[in-house]
Design a protein around this motif. Structure first.
Motif, mmCIF file in Angstrom:
data_model
loop_
_atom_site.group_PDB
_atom_site.id
_atom_site.type_symbol
_atom_site.label_atom_id
_atom_site.label_comp_id
_atom_site.label_asym_id
_atom_site.label_seq_id
_atom_site.Cartn_x
_atom_site.Cartn_y
_atom_site.Cartn_z
ATOM 1 N N ALA A 150 16.468 -15.406 -18.745
ATOM 2 C CA ALA A 150 17.842 -15.504 -17.883
ATOM 3 C C ALA A 150 18.372 -14.391 -17.220
ATOM 4 C CB ALA A 150 19.018 -16.076 -18.912
ATOM 5 N N SER A 172 22.068 -11.046 -23.687
ATOM 6 C CA SER A 172 22.700 -9.712 -23.589
ATOM 7 C C SER A 172 22.924 -9.156 -22.296
ATOM 8 C CB SER A 172 22.022 -8.585 -24.508
ATOM 9 O OG SER A 172 20.640 -8.709 -24.020
ATOM 10 N N GLY A 193 21.436 -11.061 -19.696
ATOM 11 C CA GLY A 193 21.025 -12.315 -18.758
ATOM 12 C C GLY A 193 22.368 -13.154 -18.490
ATOM 13 N N LEU A 238 9.490 -10.567 -20.642
ATOM 14 C CA LEU A 238 10.146 -9.605 -19.603
ATOM 15 C C LEU A 238 11.638 -9.344 -20.657
ATOM 16 C CD1 LEU A 238 10.597 -12.043 -16.544
ATOM 17 C CD2 LEU A 238 9.064 -10.017 -16.931
ATOM 18 N N PRO A 294 16.596 -2.778 -20.507
ATOM 19 C CA PRO A 294 15.938 -2.419 -19.423
ATOM 20 C C PRO A 294 16.852 -1.282 -18.464
ATOM 21 C CG PRO A 294 17.224 -4.331 -18.662
ATOM 22 C CD PRO A 294 17.628 -4.163 -20.272
ATOM 23 N N SER A 349 5.928 -3.770 -17.894
ATOM 24 C CA SER A 349 6.238 -2.431 -18.135
ATOM 25 C C SER A 349 6.836 -1.890 -17.111
ATOM 26 C CB SER A 349 4.900 -1.902 -18.565
ATOM 27 O OG SER A 349 4.995 -0.446 -18.809
ATOM 28 N N GLN A 364 20.384 -9.656 -9.168
ATOM 29 C CA GLN A 364 20.577 -8.376 -9.807
ATOM 30 C C GLN A 364 22.223 -8.064 -9.576
ATOM 31 O OE1 GLN A 364 18.099 -5.317 -7.908
ATOM 32 N NE2 GLN A 364 17.791 -4.428 -10.039
HETATM 33 P P1 NAD Z 1 17.576 -8.169 -16.976
HETATM 34 O O1 NAD Z 1 18.389 -7.232 -17.749
HETATM 35 O O2 NAD Z 1 18.159 -8.624 -15.806
HETATM 36 O O3 NAD Z 1 16.618 -8.832 -18.082
HETATM 37 C C1 NAD Z 1 16.296 -8.686 -19.243
HETATM 38 C C2 NAD Z 1 16.729 -9.869 -20.067
HETATM 39 O O4 NAD Z 1 16.074 -9.709 -21.492
HETATM 40 C C3 NAD Z 1 17.942 -10.397 -19.989
HETATM 41 O O5 NAD Z 1 18.045 -11.601 -19.699
HETATM 42 C C4 NAD Z 1 18.502 -10.202 -21.433
HETATM 43 O O6 NAD Z 1 19.419 -11.073 -21.860
HETATM 44 C C5 NAD Z 1 17.209 -10.408 -22.027
HETATM 45 N N1 NAD Z 1 17.136 -9.758 -23.536
HETATM 46 C C6 NAD Z 1 17.487 -8.404 -23.936
HETATM 47 N N2 NAD Z 1 17.316 -8.355 -25.099
HETATM 48 C C7 NAD Z 1 16.738 -9.250 -25.560
HETATM 49 C C8 NAD Z 1 16.305 -9.845 -27.006
HETATM 50 N N3 NAD Z 1 16.327 -8.932 -28.162
HETATM 51 N N4 NAD Z 1 15.710 -11.040 -27.052
HETATM 52 C C9 NAD Z 1 15.917 -11.848 -26.162
HETATM 53 N N5 NAD Z 1 15.974 -11.678 -25.040
HETATM 54 C C10 NAD Z 1 16.586 -10.416 -24.699
HETATM 55 O O7 NAD Z 1 16.765 -6.792 -16.391
HETATM 56 P P2 NAD Z 1 15.289 -7.252 -15.345
HETATM 57 O O8 NAD Z 1 15.559 -6.150 -14.454
HETATM 58 O O9 NAD Z 1 15.284 -8.582 -14.955
HETATM 59 O O10 NAD Z 1 14.386 -6.636 -16.323
HETATM 60 C C11 NAD Z 1 13.123 -7.335 -16.673
HETATM 61 C C12 NAD Z 1 11.927 -6.779 -17.061
HETATM 62 O O11 NAD Z 1 11.254 -5.711 -16.353
HETATM 63 C C13 NAD Z 1 12.322 -5.795 -18.440
HETATM 64 O O12 NAD Z 1 11.290 -5.619 -19.468
HETATM 65 C C14 NAD Z 1 12.530 -4.444 -17.646
HETATM 66 O O13 NAD Z 1 12.439 -3.427 -18.582
HETATM 67 C C15 NAD Z 1 11.392 -4.660 -16.630
HETATM 68 N N6 NAD Z 1 11.472 -3.809 -15.517
HETATM 69 C C16 NAD Z 1 12.356 -3.849 -14.463
HETATM 70 C C17 NAD Z 1 12.580 -3.045 -13.527
HETATM 71 C C18 NAD Z 1 13.611 -3.262 -12.268
HETATM 72 O O14 NAD Z 1 13.374 -2.589 -11.086
HETATM 73 N N7 NAD Z 1 14.116 -4.415 -12.272
HETATM 74 C C19 NAD Z 1 11.705 -1.873 -13.289
HETATM 75 C C20 NAD Z 1 10.721 -1.773 -14.060
HETATM 76 C C21 NAD Z 1 10.642 -2.556 -15.235
#
Ligand code: NAD
Length: 318
Positions: free
Chosen positions: A9, A34, A36, A72, A76, A114, A174
């Motif tokens: 999400a 949290s 999403g 994912l 983050p 990662s 985002q």
């Molecule tokens: P985001 O915060 O939009 O997505 C993270 C999701 O994980 C959210 O929907 C959140 O509700 C969920 N989440 C958090 N803790 C949880 C838990 N305990 N149980 C279940 N769900 C949980 O961030 P994003 O940018 O979409 O990141 C997705 C992944 O990509 C992450 O692992 C992040 O570390 C990695 N990442 C993202 C970037 C970037 O530039 N966006 C860069 C490097 C790595």
């Protein structure tokens, strides 16, 4: 094909769910919401379970019968990991272990997110997957631990998996309006509200900005082809752009000179980041970057919609 997407999400997750559903996969999302949002999945034919990756039974139940698990879910944020390292560890490391164990038991393929932050203090450019990782935050340490668990499960228990190191991913969904928001949506959000764009340092720091469509294209290919790789793979195309150049591009796209507020450089900020895209090109030769201009235009459209919604909400509350 049944695909479980933890964190589905969230920003990257919901974009991936849309792409997987479009390609005919049956998608189950496990997300504690949290960071999403339920609304990110509006209109998609996916099942959402609002549960944590730390809930072992929920993870095992969700992964049963899955062909692939895309992991994912994470806290983050480097800043949030500095404020609460233990919580970052719990979700990003222990949560990953729960997902790996459940995927292993289900005989599923794993795709794990990662981050380029694992390269940390190592100044060499471009960042190639073979170079030493020197993490400089609990977030980066947690990501390195999670990816090494995944690769050790591959080695010890024959778990097929691909570990991707994302660089600076940006694009629609985002969120810009929170304290840990990424730089591009934050710039656009400020610009559209007539506020100065905050730049830390001289703005000549560079990042390998990657549009979310390119990222989810590769992730979906990896899921549908069950690609497995014994090393982490950078998911970026090896182009670096300075923040000053991003400001200039946004000025051109918005048709006006944007005001910049300069602040001191932040401790711990990496000066330059650029991926070596060699492994990505070898494994996914069809993967293509989207031009930065096009990607910024699409992101502007998304932030404009958010600003409109905010204005409408403000008008209806008076
Ligand atoms: P985001 O915060 O939009 O997505 C993270 C999701 O994980 C959210 O929907 C959140 O509700 C969920 N989440 C958090 N803790 C949880 C838990 N305990 N149980 C279940 N769900 C949980 O961030 P994003 O940018 O979409 O990141 C997705 C992944 O990509 C992450 O692992 C992040 O570390 C990695 N990442 C993202 C970037 C970037 O530039 N966006 C860069 C490097 C790595």
């Amino acid at each position: 094909m049944k695909v479980v997407v933890t964190g589905g999400a969230g920003f990257i997750g919901a974009n991936l769910c849309r792409e997987l559903a479009r390609r005919g996969a049956e998608v189950l999302v496990l997300d504690d919401l949290s960071t999403g949002r339920r609304a990110n999945l509006d209109g998609l034919d996916v099942e959402l379970r609002v549960q944590s990756v730390l809930d072992r039974d929920a993870v095992v139940y969700a992964c049963a019968g899955a062909d692939t698990v895309v992991h994912l879910a994470a806290v983050p944020s480097v800043t949030r990991s500095l404020m609460n390292p233990r919580h970052s560890h719990d979700v990003n490391v222990t949560g990953s272990l729960e997902v790996l164990e459940a995927a292993c038991a289900a005989g599923a393929h794993v795709v794990l997110a990662s981050s380029s932050s694992v390269y940390g203090r190592n100044p060499a450019l471009p960042k190639s997957e073979e170079m030493a990782c020197v993490p400089v935050s609990p977030y980066a340490s947690g990501k390195l631990a999670a990816e090494s668990y995944a690769l050790s499960f591959q080695h010890c228990f024959d778990l097929p998996c691909t570990v991707f190191r994302f660089f600076n991913v940006f694009g629609p969904l985002q969120l810009p309006d929170h304290p840990y928001a990424a730089v591009i949506p934050t710039f656009i959000w400020s610009a559209l509200r007539g506020q100065p764009l905050t730049v830390f340092g001289d703005g000549e720091q560079t990042r390998d900005f990657t549009f979310v469509d390119s990222v989810v294209g590769v992730l979906a290919d990896s899921v549908l082809r069950s690609v497995s790789c014994t090393r982490p793979v950078n998911l970026a195309f090896g182009t670096r752009t300075s923040l000053n150049d991003v400001v200039a591009l946004l000025s051109a796209l918005l048709g006006r000179k944007l005001e910049v507020a300069r602040r001191p450089q932040r401790a711990g900020d990496v000066r330059h980041s650029q991926a070596s895209g060699t492994s990505l090109r070898r494994l996914f030769p069809q993967a293509r970057p989207v031009s930065l201009e096009m990607a910024l235009s699409r992101t502007i459209e998304w932030v404009e919609r958010l600003v409109r919604t905010e204005n409408e909400a403000a008008r209806s509350s008076v």
